[in-house]
Scaffold this motif. Structure first.
Motif, PDB file in Angstrom:
ATOM      1  N   PRO A 108      -4.456  29.996 -39.891  1.00  0.00           N
ATOM      2  CA  PRO A 108      -5.174  28.710 -39.191  1.00  0.00           C
ATOM      3  C   PRO A 108      -4.858  27.220 -38.739  1.00  0.00           C
ATOM      4  O   PRO A 108      -4.198  26.889 -39.702  1.00  0.00           O
ATOM      5  CB  PRO A 108      -6.676  28.786 -40.276  1.00  0.00           C
ATOM      6  CG  PRO A 108      -5.642  28.967 -42.002  1.00  0.00           C
ATOM      7  CD  PRO A 108      -4.449  29.594 -41.270  1.00  0.00           C
ATOM      8  N   SER A 109      -5.902  27.103 -37.934  1.00  0.00           N
ATOM      9  CA  SER A 109      -5.369  25.350 -37.828  1.00  0.00           C
ATOM     10  C   SER A 109      -6.087  24.671 -38.679  1.00  0.00           C
ATOM     11  O   SER A 109      -5.840  23.552 -38.453  1.00  0.00           O
ATOM     12  CB  SER A 109      -6.242  25.036 -36.185  1.00  0.00           C
ATOM     13  OG  SER A 109      -5.451  25.039 -35.112  1.00  0.00           O
ATOM     14  N   SER A 110      -7.915  25.071 -38.755  1.00  0.00           N
ATOM     15  CA  SER A 110      -7.581  24.070 -40.607  1.00  0.00           C
ATOM     16  C   SER A 110      -8.554  25.188 -41.452  1.00  0.00           C
ATOM     17  O   SER A 110      -8.864  25.925 -40.626  1.00  0.00           O
ATOM     18  CB  SER A 110      -8.986  22.714 -39.811  1.00  0.00           C
ATOM     19  OG  SER A 110      -9.802  23.618 -39.235  1.00  0.00           O
ATOM     20  N   GLY A 111      -8.526  24.682 -42.541  1.00  0.00           N
ATOM     21  CA  GLY A 111      -9.305  25.196 -43.121  1.00  0.00           C
ATOM     22  C   GLY A 111      -8.193  26.180 -44.564  1.00  0.00           C
ATOM     23  O   GLY A 111      -7.310  26.512 -44.397  1.00  0.00           O
ATOM     24  N   LYS A 112      -9.520  27.222 -44.882  1.00  0.00           N
ATOM     25  CA  LYS A 112      -8.617  28.499 -45.834  1.00  0.00           C
ATOM     26  C   LYS A 112      -9.423  29.284 -46.018  1.00  0.00           C
ATOM     27  O   LYS A 112     -10.486  29.354 -46.125  1.00  0.00           O
ATOM     28  CB  LYS A 112      -8.033  27.151 -47.096  1.00  0.00           C
ATOM     29  CG  LYS A 112      -9.132  26.853 -48.578  1.00  0.00           C
ATOM     30  CD  LYS A 112      -8.978  26.171 -48.736  1.00  0.00           C
ATOM     31  CE  LYS A 112     -10.067  25.593 -50.087  1.00  0.00           C
ATOM     32  NZ  LYS A 112     -10.162  24.596 -50.828  1.00  0.00           N
ATOM     33  N   THR A 113      -8.787  30.671 -47.347  1.00  0.00           N
ATOM     34  CA  THR A 113      -9.664  31.749 -46.761  1.00  0.00           C
ATOM     35  C   THR A 113      -8.323  31.674 -48.602  1.00  0.00           C
ATOM     36  O   THR A 113      -7.414  31.593 -49.059  1.00  0.00           O
ATOM     37  CB  THR A 113      -9.170  32.719 -46.548  1.00  0.00           C
ATOM     38  OG1 THR A 113      -6.929  33.099 -46.405  1.00  0.00           O
ATOM     39  CG2 THR A 113      -9.646  32.616 -45.195  1.00  0.00           C
ATOM     40  N   SER A 114      -9.273  32.212 -49.689  1.00  0.00           N
ATOM     41  CA  SER A 114      -8.875  32.504 -50.680  1.00  0.00           C
ATOM     42  C   SER A 114      -9.205  34.367 -51.360  1.00  0.00           C
ATOM     43  O   SER A 114     -10.665  34.319 -50.782  1.00  0.00           O
ATOM     44  CB  SER A 114      -8.923  31.593 -51.948  1.00  0.00           C
ATOM     45  OG  SER A 114     -10.251  31.665 -52.282  1.00  0.00           O
ATOM     46  N   ILE A 115      -8.384  35.054 -51.671  1.00  0.00           N
ATOM     47  CA  ILE A 115      -9.190  35.551 -52.973  1.00  0.00           C
ATOM     48  C   ILE A 115      -9.469  36.033 -53.933  1.00  0.00           C
ATOM     49  O   ILE A 115      -8.260  35.868 -54.568  1.00  0.00           O
ATOM     50  CB  ILE A 115      -8.483  37.659 -52.447  1.00  0.00           C
ATOM     51  CG1 ILE A 115      -8.775  37.645 -51.197  1.00  0.00           C
ATOM     52  CG2 ILE A 115      -9.162  38.569 -52.787  1.00  0.00           C
ATOM     53  CD1 ILE A 115      -8.155  38.335 -50.344  1.00  0.00           C
TER      54      ILE A 115
ATOM     55  N   CYS B  66     -15.388  28.245 -39.411  1.00  0.00           N
ATOM     56  CA  CYS B  66     -15.952  29.300 -39.647  1.00  0.00           C
ATOM     57  C   CYS B  66     -16.489  29.583 -41.477  1.00  0.00           C
ATOM     58  O   CYS B  66     -14.825  29.199 -42.316  1.00  0.00           O
ATOM     59  CB  CYS B  66     -15.887  29.982 -39.292  1.00  0.00           C
ATOM     60  SG  CYS B  66     -16.647  31.551 -39.716  1.00  0.00           S
ATOM     61  N   SER B  67     -17.119  29.359 -42.007  1.00  0.00           N
ATOM     62  CA  SER B  67     -17.138  29.605 -43.633  1.00  0.00           C
ATOM     63  C   SER B  67     -18.423  30.660 -43.989  1.00  0.00           C
ATOM     64  O   SER B  67     -19.112  31.043 -42.897  1.00  0.00           O
ATOM     65  CB  SER B  67     -17.721  28.156 -44.008  1.00  0.00           C
ATOM     66  OG  SER B  67     -17.025  27.037 -43.991  1.00  0.00           O
TER      67      SER B  67
ATOM     68  N   GLY C 162     -14.400  27.166 -43.348  1.00  0.00           N
ATOM     69  CA  GLY C 162     -13.632  25.436 -42.205  1.00  0.00           C
ATOM     70  C   GLY C 162     -12.587  26.376 -41.104  1.00  0.00           C
ATOM     71  O   GLY C 162     -12.254  25.990 -41.459  1.00  0.00           O
ATOM     72  N   VAL C 163     -12.366  27.158 -41.593  1.00  0.00           N
ATOM     73  CA  VAL C 163     -11.349  28.217 -41.247  1.00  0.00           C
ATOM     74  C   VAL C 163     -11.384  28.143 -38.971  1.00  0.00           C
ATOM     75  O   VAL C 163     -12.476  28.248 -39.253  1.00  0.00           O
ATOM     76  CB  VAL C 163     -10.707  29.491 -41.079  1.00  0.00           C
ATOM     77  CG1 VAL C 163     -10.224  29.770 -42.621  1.00  0.00           C
ATOM     78  CG2 VAL C 163     -11.798  30.558 -40.406  1.00  0.00           C
ATOM     79  N   SER C 164     -10.117  27.343 -38.360  1.00  0.00           N
ATOM     80  CA  SER C 164     -10.507  27.282 -37.046  1.00  0.00           C
ATOM     81  C   SER C 164      -8.870  27.505 -36.719  1.00  0.00           C
ATOM     82  O   SER C 164      -8.232  28.015 -37.843  1.00  0.00           O
ATOM     83  CB  SER C 164     -10.903  26.080 -37.023  1.00  0.00           C
ATOM     84  OG  SER C 164      -9.832  25.175 -36.964  1.00  0.00           O
ATOM     85  N   LYS C 165      -9.021  28.027 -34.552  1.00  0.00           N
ATOM     86  CA  LYS C 165      -7.682  28.251 -34.519  1.00  0.00           C
ATOM     87  C   LYS C 165      -7.419  27.639 -33.749  1.00  0.00           C
ATOM     88  O   LYS C 165      -9.050  27.725 -32.407  1.00  0.00           O
ATOM     89  CB  LYS C 165      -7.237  29.598 -34.151  1.00  0.00           C
ATOM     90  CG  LYS C 165      -6.271  30.126 -33.852  1.00  0.00           C
ATOM     91  CD  LYS C 165      -4.787  29.419 -34.724  1.00  0.00           C
ATOM     92  CE  LYS C 165      -3.692  29.983 -33.877  1.00  0.00           C
ATOM     93  NZ  LYS C 165      -2.535  29.765 -34.643  1.00  0.00           N
TER      94      LYS C 165
ATOM     95  N   THR D  99      -9.273  36.978 -33.962  1.00  0.00           N
ATOM     96  CA  THR D  99      -9.026  35.856 -34.800  1.00  0.00           C
ATOM     97  C   THR D  99      -9.581  35.467 -35.979  1.00  0.00           C
ATOM     98  O   THR D  99      -8.441  35.704 -36.326  1.00  0.00           O
ATOM     99  CB  THR D  99      -9.488  34.458 -33.756  1.00  0.00           C
ATOM    100  OG1 THR D  99      -8.757  34.616 -32.140  1.00  0.00           O
ATOM    101  CG2 THR D  99      -8.367  33.501 -34.206  1.00  0.00           C
ATOM    102  N   LEU D 100     -10.598  35.596 -36.860  1.00  0.00           N
ATOM    103  CA  LEU D 100     -11.144  35.444 -37.565  1.00  0.00           C
ATOM    104  C   LEU D 100     -10.511  36.274 -38.765  1.00  0.00           C
ATOM    105  O   LEU D 100     -10.318  36.312 -40.182  1.00  0.00           O
ATOM    106  CB  LEU D 100     -13.027  35.106 -37.666  1.00  0.00           C
ATOM    107  CG  LEU D 100     -13.500  34.954 -39.209  1.00  0.00           C
ATOM    108  CD1 LEU D 100     -12.815  33.984 -39.465  1.00  0.00           C
ATOM    109  CD2 LEU D 100     -14.575  34.792 -39.005  1.00  0.00           C
ATOM    110  N   LEU D 101     -10.527  37.602 -38.569  1.00  0.00           N
ATOM    111  CA  LEU D 101      -9.971  38.352 -38.844  1.00  0.00           C
ATOM    112  C   LEU D 101      -8.463  38.643 -39.475  1.00  0.00           C
ATOM    113  O   LEU D 101      -7.632  38.385 -40.728  1.00  0.00           O
ATOM    114  CB  LEU D 101      -9.872  40.019 -38.397  1.00  0.00           C
ATOM    115  CG  LEU D 101     -11.305  40.890 -38.654  1.00  0.00           C
ATOM    116  CD1 LEU D 101     -11.858  41.467 -37.576  1.00  0.00           C
ATOM    117  CD2 LEU D 101     -12.053  41.368 -39.878  1.00  0.00           C
TER     118      LEU D 101
END
Length: 231
Positions: free
Chosen positions: A55-62, A22-23, A8-11, A44-46
């Motif tokens: 991001p303005s919202s959401g998160k990323t993880s590895i 985006c997910s 759910g990342v956004s900018k 932006t996503l990359l």
């Protein structure tokens, strides 16, 4: 098994939304391709996944490590190629790769291997500023794969490449995938997207408008992407 989750990342910049939520998820040895025109939100996503933008919202993880809580560990797993060359132009090709290799403790043998792989071994003594656009792209790509990252992020890597090196790039990506790396890259070349992507996200005005999963028919997938691009 290596796992990348984009949740759910956004900018948003003031009142302008560059990327709507985006997910997606990618597992070891798979490739996600971002397609779409200029301003679609691909870079932006990359950059959010790479930790360059927050991001303005959401998160990323590895591997369940979120950049917010384990930034150093998260970034250790990533190789990143930007969409343009903003680097030390007065370095030679070899100095450039050895500099970035030193940041990741890459052995000399690996640096020499990458120079051969990207076809710049014969240019190793030349200054970066003297290289053609295509050679600079290959050098940036070489920098991104030096440390054999678990997650490889490439922003428009085929820009400036001639047909021979586009084919070489596709071949190299396929080998990197076989070794278990997760690849996420953006491109305007629909045939490259169709040939390499296990998942293709077609983006427009900051939104993913269609997700296409891997299909054996490359020509059919290419035509689907072309039709989306023309809409």
């Amino acid at each position: 098994m290596t796992n990348l989750i984009v949740d759910g990342v956004s900018k948003v910049y003031k009142k302008k939304t560059a990327l709507h939520p985006c997910s997606f998820e990618a597992n070891e040895g798979t490739c996600v391709v971002l397609c779409g025109g200029n301003g679609a939100g691909k870079s932006t996503l990359l950059q959010i996944i790479a930790g360059i933008l927050d991001p303005s919202s959401g998160k990323t993880s590895i591997n369940e490590q979120e950049i917010k809580y384990a930034r150093e560990k998260y970034l250790e797993e990533i190789g990143f190629m930007p969409d343009d060359f903003h680097a030390q132009e007065m370095m030679t090709v070899e100095e450039f790769l050895r500099f970035y290799g030193s940041l990741r403790k890459v052995k000399s043998e690996r640096i020499n291997e990458v120079m051969r792989l990207i076809g710049l071994e014969g240019k190793k003594g030349e200054l970066v500023k003297s290289l053609s656009k295509g050679m600079r792209q290959r050098l940036l790509f070489g920098q991104s794969i030096l440390a054999r990252p678990m997650v490889l992020l490439l922003d428009e890597p085929t820009n400036g490449l001639d047909p021979y090196w586009v084919n070489q790039f596709v071949t190299i990506l396929k080998e990197i995938k076989k070794n278990g790396t997760i690849i996420v890259f953006s491109t305007h070349m629909m045939d490259v997207a169709a040939e390499t992507g296990d998942t293709v996200l077609f983006m427009k005005q900051g939104k993913v408008i269609q997700t296409i999963q891997h299909e054996n028919n490359v020509e059919e997938t290419t035509m689907k992407l072309l039709k989306l691009h023309r809409q």
